[in-house]
Scaffold this motif. Structure first.
Motif, PDB file in Angstrom:
ATOM      1  N   VAL A 284      23.823  85.989  36.030  1.00 19.76           N
ATOM      2  CA  VAL A 284      22.634  86.495  35.350  1.00 19.76           C
ATOM      3  C   VAL A 284      23.265  87.574  34.503  1.00 19.76           C
ATOM      4  O   VAL A 284      24.631  87.975  34.524  1.00 19.76           O
ATOM      5  CB  VAL A 284      21.783  87.318  36.440  1.00 19.76           C
TER       6      VAL A 284
ATOM      7  N   ALA B 228      25.193  85.834  43.376  1.00 19.45           N
ATOM      8  CA  ALA B 228      24.703  86.110  41.779  1.00 19.45           C
ATOM      9  C   ALA B 228      25.555  87.118  41.409  1.00 19.45           C
ATOM     10  O   ALA B 228      26.009  88.234  42.080  1.00 19.45           O
ATOM     11  CB  ALA B 228      23.268  86.591  41.847  1.00 19.45           C
TER      12      ALA B 228
ATOM     13  N   TYR C 177      19.592  95.956  36.197  1.00 19.26           N
ATOM     14  CA  TYR C 177      19.589  97.402  36.515  1.00 19.26           C
ATOM     15  C   TYR C 177      20.281  98.215  35.434  1.00 19.26           C
ATOM     16  O   TYR C 177      20.854  99.420  35.566  1.00 19.26           O
ATOM     17  CB  TYR C 177      20.177  97.848  37.531  1.00 19.26           C
TER      18      TYR C 177
ATOM     19  N   TYR D 194      26.560  91.805  32.419  1.00 18.14           N
ATOM     20  CA  TYR D 194      26.594  93.092  31.926  1.00 18.14           C
ATOM     21  C   TYR D 194      27.803  94.114  32.428  1.00 18.14           C
ATOM     22  O   TYR D 194      28.140  95.076  32.112  1.00 18.14           O
ATOM     23  CB  TYR D 194      25.339  93.618  31.741  1.00 18.14           C
TER      24      TYR D 194
ATOM     25  N   GLU E 296      12.724  95.284  31.355  1.00 21.42           N
ATOM     26  CA  GLU E 296      13.495  94.318  30.581  1.00 21.42           C
ATOM     27  C   GLU E 296      12.624  93.672  29.520  1.00 21.42           C
ATOM     28  O   GLU E 296      13.164  93.728  28.648  1.00 21.42           O
ATOM     29  CB  GLU E 296      13.533  92.968  31.580  1.00 21.42           C
TER      30      GLU E 296
ATOM     31  N   TYR F  64      13.000  81.300  40.608  1.00 22.84           N
ATOM     32  CA  TYR F  64      13.187  82.218  41.473  1.00 22.84           C
ATOM     33  C   TYR F  64      11.678  82.866  41.700  1.00 22.84           C
ATOM     34  O   TYR F  64      11.019  83.295  40.780  1.00 22.84           O
ATOM     35  CB  TYR F  64      13.969  83.448  40.926  1.00 22.84           C
TER      36      TYR F  64
ATOM     37  N   THR G 183      18.597  82.609  32.922  1.00 21.15           N
ATOM     38  CA  THR G 183      18.334  83.210  31.643  1.00 21.15           C
ATOM     39  C   THR G 183      17.163  82.774  31.092  1.00 21.15           C
ATOM     40  O   THR G 183      16.792  81.729  31.087  1.00 21.15           O
ATOM     41  CB  THR G 183      19.567  83.440  30.547  1.00 21.15           C
TER      42      THR G 183
ATOM     43  N   THR H  66      27.649  98.593  27.013  1.00 20.48           N
ATOM     44  CA  THR H  66      26.659  99.317  26.374  1.00 20.48           C
ATOM     45  C   THR H  66      26.094  98.539  25.139  1.00 20.48           C
ATOM     46  O   THR H  66      24.997  99.522  24.491  1.00 20.48           O
ATOM     47  CB  THR H  66      27.018 100.848  26.017  1.00 20.48           C
TER      48      THR H  66
ATOM     49  N   PHE I 195      15.548  90.066  23.921  1.00 20.41           N
ATOM     50  CA  PHE I 195      15.341  89.028  23.106  1.00 20.41           C
ATOM     51  C   PHE I 195      14.010  88.914  23.040  1.00 20.41           C
ATOM     52  O   PHE I 195      13.264  88.348  21.848  1.00 20.41           O
ATOM     53  CB  PHE I 195      16.197  87.491  23.580  1.00 20.41           C
TER      54      PHE I 195
HETATM   55  C1  LIG Z   1      16.472  83.258  38.142  1.00 18.83           C
HETATM   56  C2  LIG Z   1      16.880  84.436  38.003  1.00 18.83           C
HETATM   57  C3  LIG Z   1      17.496  85.361  38.994  1.00 18.83           C
HETATM   58  C4  LIG Z   1      17.863  86.603  38.695  1.00 18.83           C
HETATM   59  N1  LIG Z   1      18.549  87.323  39.519  1.00 18.83           N
HETATM   60  C5  LIG Z   1      19.255  88.435  39.296  1.00 18.83           C
HETATM   61  C6  LIG Z   1      19.838  89.329  40.352  1.00 18.83           C
HETATM   62  O1  LIG Z   1      20.266  88.878  41.431  1.00 18.83           O
HETATM   63  N2  LIG Z   1      20.323  90.625  39.852  1.00 18.83           N
HETATM   64  C7  LIG Z   1      20.063  91.011  38.880  1.00 18.83           C
HETATM   65  O2  LIG Z   1      20.586  92.394  38.595  1.00 18.83           O
HETATM   66  N3  LIG Z   1      19.176  90.459  37.826  1.00 18.83           N
HETATM   67  C8  LIG Z   1      18.882  89.165  38.065  1.00 18.83           C
HETATM   68  N4  LIG Z   1      18.015  88.420  37.267  1.00 18.83           N
HETATM   69  C9  LIG Z   1      17.512  89.389  35.937  1.00 18.83           C
HETATM   70  C10 LIG Z   1      18.467  88.960  34.898  1.00 18.83           C
HETATM   71  O3  LIG Z   1      19.822  89.746  35.349  1.00 18.83           O
HETATM   72  C11 LIG Z   1      18.073  89.687  33.411  1.00 18.83           C
HETATM   73  O4  LIG Z   1      17.677  90.871  33.710  1.00 18.83           O
HETATM   74  C12 LIG Z   1      16.983  88.845  32.989  1.00 18.83           C
HETATM   75  O5  LIG Z   1      17.249  87.178  33.085  1.00 18.83           O
HETATM   76  C13 LIG Z   1      17.080  89.211  31.292  1.00 18.83           C
HETATM   77  O6  LIG Z   1      17.948  88.657  30.857  1.00 18.83           O
HETATM   78  P1  LIG Z   1      17.900  87.403  29.709  1.00 18.83           P
HETATM   79  O7  LIG Z   1      19.199  86.593  29.406  1.00 18.83           O
HETATM   80  O8  LIG Z   1      16.777  86.289  30.159  1.00 18.83           O
HETATM   81  O9  LIG Z   1      17.447  88.021  28.395  1.00 18.83           O
HETATM   82  P2  LIG Z   1      17.969  88.941  27.051  1.00 18.83           P
HETATM   83  O10 LIG Z   1      16.983  89.543  26.401  1.00 18.83           O
HETATM   84  O11 LIG Z   1      18.977  87.950  26.431  1.00 18.83           O
HETATM   85  O12 LIG Z   1      19.088  89.977  27.893  1.00 18.83           O
HETATM   86  C14 LIG Z   1      18.530  91.269  28.469  1.00 18.83           C
HETATM   87  C15 LIG Z   1      19.730  91.900  29.285  1.00 18.83           C
HETATM   88  O13 LIG Z   1      20.614  92.134  28.455  1.00 18.83           O
HETATM   89  C16 LIG Z   1      21.433  93.146  29.052  1.00 18.83           C
HETATM   90  N5  LIG Z   1      21.229  94.486  28.085  1.00 18.83           N
HETATM   91  C17 LIG Z   1      20.101  95.016  27.596  1.00 18.83           C
HETATM   92  N6  LIG Z   1      20.461  96.057  26.803  1.00 18.83           N
HETATM   93  C18 LIG Z   1      21.868  96.069  26.831  1.00 18.83           C
HETATM   94  C19 LIG Z   1      22.896  96.956  26.250  1.00 18.83           C
HETATM   95  N7  LIG Z   1      22.305  98.043  25.338  1.00 18.83           N
HETATM   96  N8  LIG Z   1      23.933  96.788  26.589  1.00 18.83           N
HETATM   97  C20 LIG Z   1      24.433  95.855  27.145  1.00 18.83           C
HETATM   98  N9  LIG Z   1      23.702  94.916  28.063  1.00 18.83           N
HETATM   99  C21 LIG Z   1      22.428  94.913  27.627  1.00 18.83           C
HETATM  100  C22 LIG Z   1      20.703  93.597  30.258  1.00 18.83           C
HETATM  101  O14 LIG Z   1      21.235  92.777  31.473  1.00 18.83           O
HETATM  102  C23 LIG Z   1      19.328  92.895  30.116  1.00 18.83           C
HETATM  103  O15 LIG Z   1      18.650  92.630  31.274  1.00 18.83           O
HETATM  104  C24 LIG Z   1      17.662  87.024  37.454  1.00 18.83           C
HETATM  105  C25 LIG Z   1      17.139  86.527  36.380  1.00 18.83           C
HETATM  106  C26 LIG Z   1      16.763  85.042  36.660  1.00 18.83           C
HETATM  107  C27 LIG Z   1      16.091  84.323  35.378  1.00 18.83           C
END
Ligand SMILES: Cc1cc2nc3c(=O)[nH]c(=O)nc-3n(C[C@H](O)[C@H](O)[C@H](O)COP(=O)(O)OP(=O)(O)OC[C@H]3O[C@@H](n4cnc5c(N)ncnc54)[C@H](O)[C@@H]3O)c2cc1C
Length: 384
Positions: free
Chosen positions: A237, A202, A241, A206, A355, A336, A290, A261, A362
């Motif tokens: 993804v 993965a 963190y 970001y 999150e 997952y 996502t 950021t 979103f």
């Molecule tokens: C099947 C699956 C497996 C996953 N495995 C992992 C993994 O191995 N490791 C891992 O770290 N995560 C993992 N995640 C979590 C993933 O990284 C996201 O945290 C989560 O999916 C939310 O992102 P989104 O696209 O769904 O939602 P959205 O709301 O579109 O995006 C939220 C994400 O945007 C980013 N973000 C938020 N604020 C800011 C900011 N100010 N500046 C820049 N970026 C920002 C962060 O990454 C936050 O999680 C996984 C998610 C899924 C669905």
């Protein structure tokens, strides 16, 4: 949650302390005491977004929402009734602190892999955090523990490959990215694993170096296939963190943050990385994880008829998955699915709460747009 709080205010500090200390507090009594101690410092708004659900709903309700099953046998039996999805099982128990923890976590994976392979080869997989299988998985210790960690990973990979299922190495903190890529490169070139099409990793959009990371993985996949081996899998993804990355960079006084950021940069980088991955489908299999419908819609448009799959976390995005099925019935959706007893849940649950509570998520924006400010009643997949 932290993005709502001024970091130099008492409530910001209290929130950080709470998020750090809660997962490390082993028993229910002390967790309750900790919440009581820190919660008064947190503003009403913050409570509504993240901490209050934890306290109010209780671990049991949250576990029911985000954790698939307590034991692998129950997970497999549940998965057998959900025929339209594939699963990647995550055995909770991240962040091994002792050699005993790491050994226990490896043993849990061995049991899960054998059971999943027996019941449903091809369809399922496991996801693993390297921090769960070595107690010293960090940059300073890496030269010393590298050989031992690689042996553990190789042993597990052999077992997973023999079971006919897949393995994805989860993405963790940015400080560990170079180590993770180094181990993955060695694994992907290992002759014993050459015929296995289930080896995956993965990566996080970001991370400001995401495009370089994807190019490096594409080069590994090309090399592998050129030697007659099977393609690699790459799960994209956004990264879980974010708050911790920003805080750590501030603590270390780094010149640059390792992560974007501005949320819009992460969203854009996700699509740029998706495009790179989709250009490499001869040698790698892209997996898009996502819950954001706009991101997912753009990925579908970019993908056209190319091979790929979409992934969601158990407890989130179910209705988005239903819509996707109507749009693209042949598309594989993998879930997952975290598995484990309640005592292993807290670190995972906190990541999901952060999150969903972040004002850049979103989910949160949709809630604001719909004037659903009365969180915590908002369900995680309000859009779906
Ligand atoms: C099947 C699956 C497996 C996953 N495995 C992992 C993994 O191995 N490791 C891992 O770290 N995560 C993992 N995640 C979590 C993933 O990284 C996201 O945290 C989560 O999916 C939310 O992102 P989104 O696209 O769904 O939602 P959205 O709301 O579109 O995006 C939220 C994400 O945007 C980013 N973000 C938020 N604020 C800011 C900011 N100010 N500046 C820049 N970026 C920002 C962060 O990454 C936050 O999680 C996984 C998610 C899924 C669905």
């Amino acid at each position: 949650m932290f993005s709502l709080l001024p970091p130099d205010q008492p409530e910001g500090e209290a929130a950080f302390h709470l998020a750090e200390a809660l997962p490390r507090t082993p028993d229910r009594g002390n967790r309750a005491a900790l919440l009581q101690d820190k919660v008064p410092f947190l503003r009403q708004r913050t409570l509504a977004l993240a901490v209050a659900p934890l306290a109010r709903l209780g671990i049991d309700v949250l576990a029911g929402q985000f954790v698939y099953a307590q034991r692998i046998e129950d997970a497999l039996s549940r998965a057998s009734r959900e025929k339209q999805s594939c699963f990647s099982f995550d055995m909770l128990g991240e962040g091994a602190r002792t050699a005993e923890d790491a050994k226990r976590n490896l043993a849990k994976y061995a049991v899960a892999v054998a059971a999943a392979g027996r019941i449903s080869p091809q369809r399922h997989g496991v996801s693993i955090k390297l921090s769960s299988i070595h107690e010293r998985y960090d940059a300073p210790s890496f030269p010393r523990i590298r050989g031992q960690l690689f042996e553990r990973l190789l042993g597990l990979s052999r077992a997973v490959a023999a079971s006919g299922i897949g393995l994805t190495i989860d993405a963790e903190e940015s400080e560990r990215l170079a180590l993770q890529l180094e181990l993955f490169a060695e694994l992907s070139a290992h002759p014993e694993l050459s015929g296995w099409a289930g080896l995956g990793i993965a990566v996080q959009a970001y991370n400001t170096g995401i495009l370089r990371t994807v190019e490096r993985l594409a080069a590994m996949a090309r090399l592998r296939v050129a030697c007659g081996a099977a393609p690699l899998c790459v799960r994209l993804v956004k990264g879980a963190y974010w708050d911790a990355e920003v805080k750590r960079a501030q603590e270390l006084g780094l010149e640059h943050y390792p992560v974007f950021t501005d949320k819009r940069c992460t969203d854009l980088a996700y699509l740029a990385a998706a495009r790179l991955l989709l250009d490499e489908t001869d040698t790698l299999f892209p997996q898009f994880a996502t819950h954001n419908p706009i991101t997912l819609g753009c990925v579908l448009a970019l993908a056209g008829t190319r091979r790929m799959e979409c992934q969601r976390l158990h407890g989130m995005g179910e209705s988005l998955q239903r819509s996707l099925r109507r749009l693209a019935p042949a598309l594989v959706m993998r879930v997952y699915a975290p598995i484990g007893p309640r005592r292993d849940l807290l670190a995972y649950l906190l990541r999901r709460l952060l999150e969903n509570g972040a004002n850049t998520s979103f989910v949160r924006q949709a809630a604001c747009a719909a004037d659903l400010e009365s969180l915590p009643g908002v369900k995680p997949d309000v859009l779906g």
